[in-house]
Scaffold this motif. Structure first.
Motif, PDB file in Angstrom:
ATOM      1  N   ILE A 195      40.328  30.067  43.955  1.00 22.10           N
ATOM      2  CA  ILE A 195      41.172  29.281  42.964  1.00 22.10           C
ATOM      3  C   ILE A 195      40.718  28.180  42.485  1.00 22.10           C
ATOM      4  CG2 ILE A 195      43.263  28.069  42.791  1.00 22.10           C
ATOM      5  CD1 ILE A 195      44.789  30.271  43.956  1.00 22.10           C
ATOM      6  N   ALA A 196      39.825  27.325  43.621  1.00 20.82           N
ATOM      7  CA  ALA A 196      39.276  25.888  43.078  1.00 20.82           C
ATOM      8  C   ALA A 196      38.213  25.937  42.257  1.00 20.82           C
ATOM      9  CB  ALA A 196      38.664  25.337  44.479  1.00 20.82           C
ATOM     10  N   GLU A 197      37.575  27.248  41.866  1.00 26.95           N
ATOM     11  CA  GLU A 197      36.507  27.223  40.911  1.00 26.95           C
ATOM     12  C   GLU A 197      36.988  27.746  39.610  1.00 26.95           C
ATOM     13  OE1 GLU A 197      33.256  29.609  42.355  1.00 26.95           O
ATOM     14  OE2 GLU A 197      33.789  29.308  44.464  1.00 26.95           O
ATOM     15  N   LEU A 198      38.382  27.779  39.431  1.00 27.21           N
ATOM     16  CA  LEU A 198      39.157  28.227  38.232  1.00 27.21           C
ATOM     17  C   LEU A 198      38.324  27.480  36.996  1.00 27.21           C
ATOM     18  CD1 LEU A 198      40.768  29.833  35.989  1.00 27.21           C
ATOM     19  CD2 LEU A 198      42.623  28.221  36.813  1.00 27.21           C
ATOM     20  N   THR A 199      38.437  26.108  36.786  1.00 30.06           N
ATOM     21  CA  THR A 199      38.061  25.288  35.673  1.00 30.06           C
ATOM     22  C   THR A 199      36.494  25.395  35.613  1.00 30.06           C
ATOM     23  OG1 THR A 199      38.069  23.362  37.204  1.00 30.06           O
ATOM     24  CG2 THR A 199      40.163  23.718  35.981  1.00 30.06           C
ATOM     25  N   SER A 200      35.781  25.522  36.597  1.00 30.61           N
ATOM     26  CA  SER A 200      34.320  25.479  36.725  1.00 30.61           C
ATOM     27  C   SER A 200      34.104  26.896  35.974  1.00 30.61           C
ATOM     28  CB  SER A 200      33.564  25.306  37.793  1.00 30.61           C
ATOM     29  OG  SER A 200      33.999  26.238  38.683  1.00 30.61           O
ATOM     30  N   LEU A 201      34.581  27.872  36.160  1.00 33.37           N
ATOM     31  CA  LEU A 201      34.390  29.169  35.569  1.00 33.37           C
ATOM     32  C   LEU A 201      34.961  29.267  33.859  1.00 33.37           C
ATOM     33  CD1 LEU A 201      35.687  31.731  38.108  1.00 33.37           C
ATOM     34  CD2 LEU A 201      33.179  31.110  37.749  1.00 33.37           C
ATOM     35  N   LEU A 202      35.821  28.322  33.848  1.00 29.51           N
ATOM     36  CA  LEU A 202      36.186  28.126  32.223  1.00 29.51           C
ATOM     37  C   LEU A 202      35.126  27.590  31.601  1.00 29.51           C
ATOM     38  CD1 LEU A 202      40.036  27.158  32.442  1.00 29.51           C
ATOM     39  CD2 LEU A 202      39.076  29.209  31.166  1.00 29.51           C
ATOM     40  N   ASP A 203      34.652  26.511  32.252  1.00 31.84           N
ATOM     41  CA  ASP A 203      33.338  25.782  31.675  1.00 31.84           C
ATOM     42  C   ASP A 203      32.188  26.465  31.527  1.00 31.84           C
ATOM     43  OD1 ASP A 203      35.014  23.621  31.452  1.00 31.84           O
ATOM     44  OD2 ASP A 203      34.124  22.726  33.293  1.00 31.84           O
ATOM     45  N   ALA A 204      31.633  27.585  32.651  1.00 33.70           N
ATOM     46  CA  ALA A 204      30.840  28.342  32.490  1.00 33.70           C
ATOM     47  C   ALA A 204      30.973  29.449  31.334  1.00 33.70           C
ATOM     48  CB  ALA A 204      30.483  28.751  33.937  1.00 33.70           C
ATOM     49  N   HIS A 205      32.125  29.734  31.377  1.00 37.82           N
ATOM     50  CA  HIS A 205      32.326  30.985  30.307  1.00 37.82           C
ATOM     51  C   HIS A 205      32.212  30.366  28.929  1.00 37.82           C
ATOM     52  CE1 HIS A 205      34.500  33.563  27.349  1.00 37.82           C
ATOM     53  NE2 HIS A 205      33.955  34.608  28.332  1.00 37.82           N
ATOM     54  N   GLU A 206      32.586  29.050  28.657  1.00 34.43           N
ATOM     55  CA  GLU A 206      32.474  28.617  27.411  1.00 34.43           C
ATOM     56  C   GLU A 206      31.073  28.420  26.885  1.00 34.43           C
ATOM     57  OE1 GLU A 206      34.188  27.232  23.970  1.00 34.43           O
ATOM     58  OE2 GLU A 206      35.407  27.566  25.799  1.00 34.43           O
ATOM     59  N   GLN A 207      30.160  27.949  27.876  1.00 38.57           N
ATOM     60  CA  GLN A 207      28.941  27.909  27.781  1.00 38.57           C
ATOM     61  C   GLN A 207      27.826  29.294  27.531  1.00 38.57           C
ATOM     62  OE1 GLN A 207      26.961  25.491  30.748  1.00 38.57           O
ATOM     63  NE2 GLN A 207      28.590  23.735  30.525  1.00 38.57           N
ATOM     64  N   GLY A 208      28.218  30.226  28.413  1.00 45.20           N
ATOM     65  CA  GLY A 208      27.519  31.373  28.307  1.00 45.20           C
ATOM     66  C   GLY A 208      28.058  32.479  27.458  1.00 45.20           C
ATOM     67  N   LYS A 209      29.567  32.590  27.514  1.00 51.41           N
ATOM     68  CA  LYS A 209      30.174  33.643  26.524  1.00 51.41           C
ATOM     69  C   LYS A 209      30.293  34.833  27.223  1.00 51.41           C
ATOM     70  CE  LYS A 209      30.878  30.617  23.428  1.00 51.41           C
ATOM     71  NZ  LYS A 209      32.682  29.888  23.400  1.00 51.41           N
ATOM     72  N   ASN A 210      29.611  34.992  28.436  1.00 46.95           N
ATOM     73  CA  ASN A 210      29.589  36.215  29.086  1.00 46.95           C
ATOM     74  C   ASN A 210      30.558  36.130  30.274  1.00 46.95           C
ATOM     75  OD1 ASN A 210      27.622  37.639  27.544  1.00 46.95           O
ATOM     76  ND2 ASN A 210      25.870  36.366  28.983  1.00 46.95           N
ATOM     77  N   PRO A 211      31.281  37.344  30.756  1.00 46.51           N
ATOM     78  CA  PRO A 211      32.219  37.375  31.832  1.00 46.51           C
ATOM     79  C   PRO A 211      31.742  36.627  32.756  1.00 46.51           C
ATOM     80  CG  PRO A 211      32.261  39.482  30.595  1.00 46.51           C
ATOM     81  CD  PRO A 211      31.018  38.966  30.196  1.00 46.51           C
ATOM     82  N   VAL A 212      32.379  35.923  33.733  1.00 43.71           N
ATOM     83  CA  VAL A 212      32.116  35.074  34.817  1.00 43.71           C
ATOM     84  C   VAL A 212      33.351  35.593  35.825  1.00 43.71           C
ATOM     85  CG1 VAL A 212      30.977  33.363  33.744  1.00 43.71           C
ATOM     86  CG2 VAL A 212      33.410  33.099  34.060  1.00 43.71           C
ATOM     87  N   MET A 213      32.718  35.374  37.336  1.00 43.90           N
ATOM     88  CA  MET A 213      33.625  35.950  38.412  1.00 43.90           C
ATOM     89  C   MET A 213      33.374  34.975  39.419  1.00 43.90           C
ATOM     90  SD  MET A 213      32.659  39.522  39.312  1.00 43.90           S
ATOM     91  CE  MET A 213      31.087  40.040  40.167  1.00 43.90           C
ATOM     92  N   ALA A 214      34.342  34.848  40.326  1.00 43.23           N
ATOM     93  CA  ALA A 214      34.273  34.266  41.587  1.00 43.23           C
ATOM     94  C   ALA A 214      35.186  35.102  42.699  1.00 43.23           C
ATOM     95  CB  ALA A 214      34.678  32.781  41.560  1.00 43.23           C
ATOM     96  N   LEU A 215      34.424  35.640  43.581  1.00 42.97           N
ATOM     97  CA  LEU A 215      35.350  36.477  44.629  1.00 42.97           C
ATOM     98  C   LEU A 215      35.030  36.089  46.016  1.00 42.97           C
ATOM     99  CD1 LEU A 215      34.927  40.043  42.828  1.00 42.97           C
ATOM    100  CD2 LEU A 215      36.717  38.241  42.651  1.00 42.97           C
ATOM    101  N   GLY A 216      35.668  36.504  46.876  1.00 47.31           N
ATOM    102  CA  GLY A 216      35.378  36.258  48.238  1.00 47.31           C
ATOM    103  C   GLY A 216      36.314  35.383  48.898  1.00 47.31           C
ATOM    104  N   PHE A 217      35.967  34.596  50.158  1.00 49.56           N
ATOM    105  CA  PHE A 217      36.801  33.792  50.944  1.00 49.56           C
ATOM    106  C   PHE A 217      35.735  32.701  51.439  1.00 49.56           C
ATOM    107  CE2 PHE A 217      37.960  38.144  51.306  1.00 49.56           C
ATOM    108  CZ  PHE A 217      39.194  38.274  50.442  1.00 49.56           C
TER     109      PHE A 217
END
Length: 475
Positions: free
Chosen positions: A119-141
């Protein structure tokens, strides 16, 4: 001075986020965590998906066809994206973790895929998607940091005495009662359950972080806190093992409850979900000493037959379960219990199912969360050969619900004429002037009141009852 020479202060127009939450209270708490992060990232919540810049689906994977439900919902969102191409769609929660990249192959309109452990990576994923436009994901524990701080939520940088910012609610009802996640994951590996695979192994937050969050919520007007964990009773054992926490003989969870109950302004404290094999006598004794704990607990049994419990890998027998019930009923014979029950578990015979009905009749639960067994890929029970036909499961569930409906109605009817102290949670949207509250026994009470009583501890006389709720008269 020429106004044209004055410095301009640009204000960014907030984006809007629509959050849809499925599943348990932990998912609700996770959604509130993500909404708080998004608000700090210039987002505002909206109840209208069509006007959202971000649609976030926080998913649950406990029941069968969970993935199908997500794909269906993604299909209904396609017309919104066609009208508003800038709209992003995020799928978070347990389905995201369980399906992983396969979900991206099944649905090409997912922009962000986020597991509950990231969950802590949500906003960084939003920023990454904004820059690259491709689907991004963060999984695991995540696991614990070396310095001993628990990794479950974004660490807070607080000055001494400062309280953290209170997370916004996503329920839309009231801020009088709030959920607080104290641990993530589970180490039990019951043969029917996907939680260890979708939320990982047990990971506890630090007591200080939890107490800071609860104190902030109380300061913000909260009256009732529910502490959450997949197996809430085993809180802190991972910290003990690593030498990062010391505890009394009662154990780290009992210590956490004692510390939370000591916070001024807290009217009620609840916790869920309790695994019976970790429910100890010292935990039960807390109900004797602390009225804020009320007279209710959710204690899942799953089945009333030892052979079925062994196949479920529940680590408790019926006799051991009833011993825990006895501890609570010795403290107060009126102690209310609720439970979870699975009908039609692989290999369950008619006689074994009858044992479950006998247990229900003996304990007399206030209410029951009953489900037909649902095979989940990756669990041990999914590989059992003696699966029960669907029509048999359906018939058993109907019989069980009929029994519980009768017990619930009898229990509620016995409340008529009693005087109870209730905590008012919210006002009815459909009927202004009518309020919903909970008794110490967690029974729902509907009250007509001439003034706003949300957040108040009120004394009511129970005048009527049905299967769903009590009717109370304000005294």
């Amino acid at each position: 001075m020429d106004a044209s020479l004055e410095p301009r202060v640009e204000t960014k127009v907030p984006k809007k986020v629509f959050i849809e939450t499925w599943g348990c209270q932990m998912n609700v708490a996770d959604s509130e965590e993500m909404l708080g992060m998004l608000e700090a990232h210039n987002y505002q919540a909206t109840s209208d998906a069509s006007e959202a810049d971000l649609v976030l689906l926080n998913t649950c994977h406990i029941r069968e066809k969970a993935t199908h439900k997500v794909l269906t919902r993604l299909g209904t969102l396609r017309p919104l994206v066609e009208k508003k191409p800038s709209m992003k769609i995020a799928v978070t929660g347990c389905v995201a973790q369980a399906e992983g990249a396969k979900l991206l192959q099944k649905a090409d309109n997912i922009d962000i895929l986020l597991g509950p452990g990231k969950i802590a990576e949500l906003t960084s994923l939003l920023d990454a998607h904004e820059q690259g436009k491709n689907p991004v994901m963060a999984l695991g524990f995540d696991r614990h940091k070396d310095e001993g701080e628990a990794l479950l939520l974004t660490p807070r940088a607080l000055t001494p005495g400062e309280l953290p910012k209170v997370k916004p609610t996503v329920s839309g009802k009231s801020e009088i009662t709030r959920y607080v996640n104290i641990a993530q994951g589970c180490d039990n590996f019951c043969t029917f359950c996907v939680v260890p695979f979708t939320r990982g192994r047990e990971l506890s937050r630090s007591p200080a972080d939890i107490l800071d969050e609860v104190a902030a919520m109380i300061a913000d007007g909260c009256k009732e806190i529910t502490l959450l964990g997949q197996n809430v009773n085993s809180y802190g054992h991972d910290l003990l093992t690593k030498g990062r926490l010391s505890a009394s003989e009662a154990g780290p969870f009992a210590d956490l409850l004692e510390a939370t109950l000591a916070l001024p302004g807290l009217e009620r404290l609840r916790f869920t979900t309790s695994n019976p094999h970790d429910f100890t006598r010292p935990l039960a004794e807390l109900f004797r000493r602390h009225p804020q704990l009320g007279r209710y607990i959710h204690l899942p049994v799953q089945a009333g037959n030892d052979e079925v419990l062994e196949r479920m890998k529940r680590k408790v027998t019926v006799a051991e379960y009833m011993e825990r019930v006895q501890w609570l009923r010795e403290i107060d014979p009126t102690m209310a219990l609720s439970t979870d029950i699975i009908v039609g578990f692989p290999g369950e015979t008619e006689e074994q199912f009858e044992d479950t009905l006998k247990l229900m009749a003996e304990v007399r639960y206030s209410f029951v969360f009953a489900f037909k067994y649902s095979s989940r890929k990756g669990t041990a029970a999914a590989r059992f050969r003696d699966q029960i036909p669907e029509e048999v499961k359906t018939a058993r569930l109907a019989r069980l619900n009929a029994l519980q409906d009768r017990i619930t109605l009898e229990g509620n009817s016995a409340e008529i004429g009693q005087t109870r102290q209730v905590l008012c949670h919210y006002e009815s949207r459909k009927t202004p002037g009518h309020y919903y509250a909970r008794t110490e026994h967690f029974r729902l009470v509907r009250i007509a009141a001439p003034r706003n009583i949300v957040g108040e501890l009120c004394t009511v006389k129970i005048t009527d009852a049905n299967k769903t709720a009590l009717i109370g008269e304000l005294l």
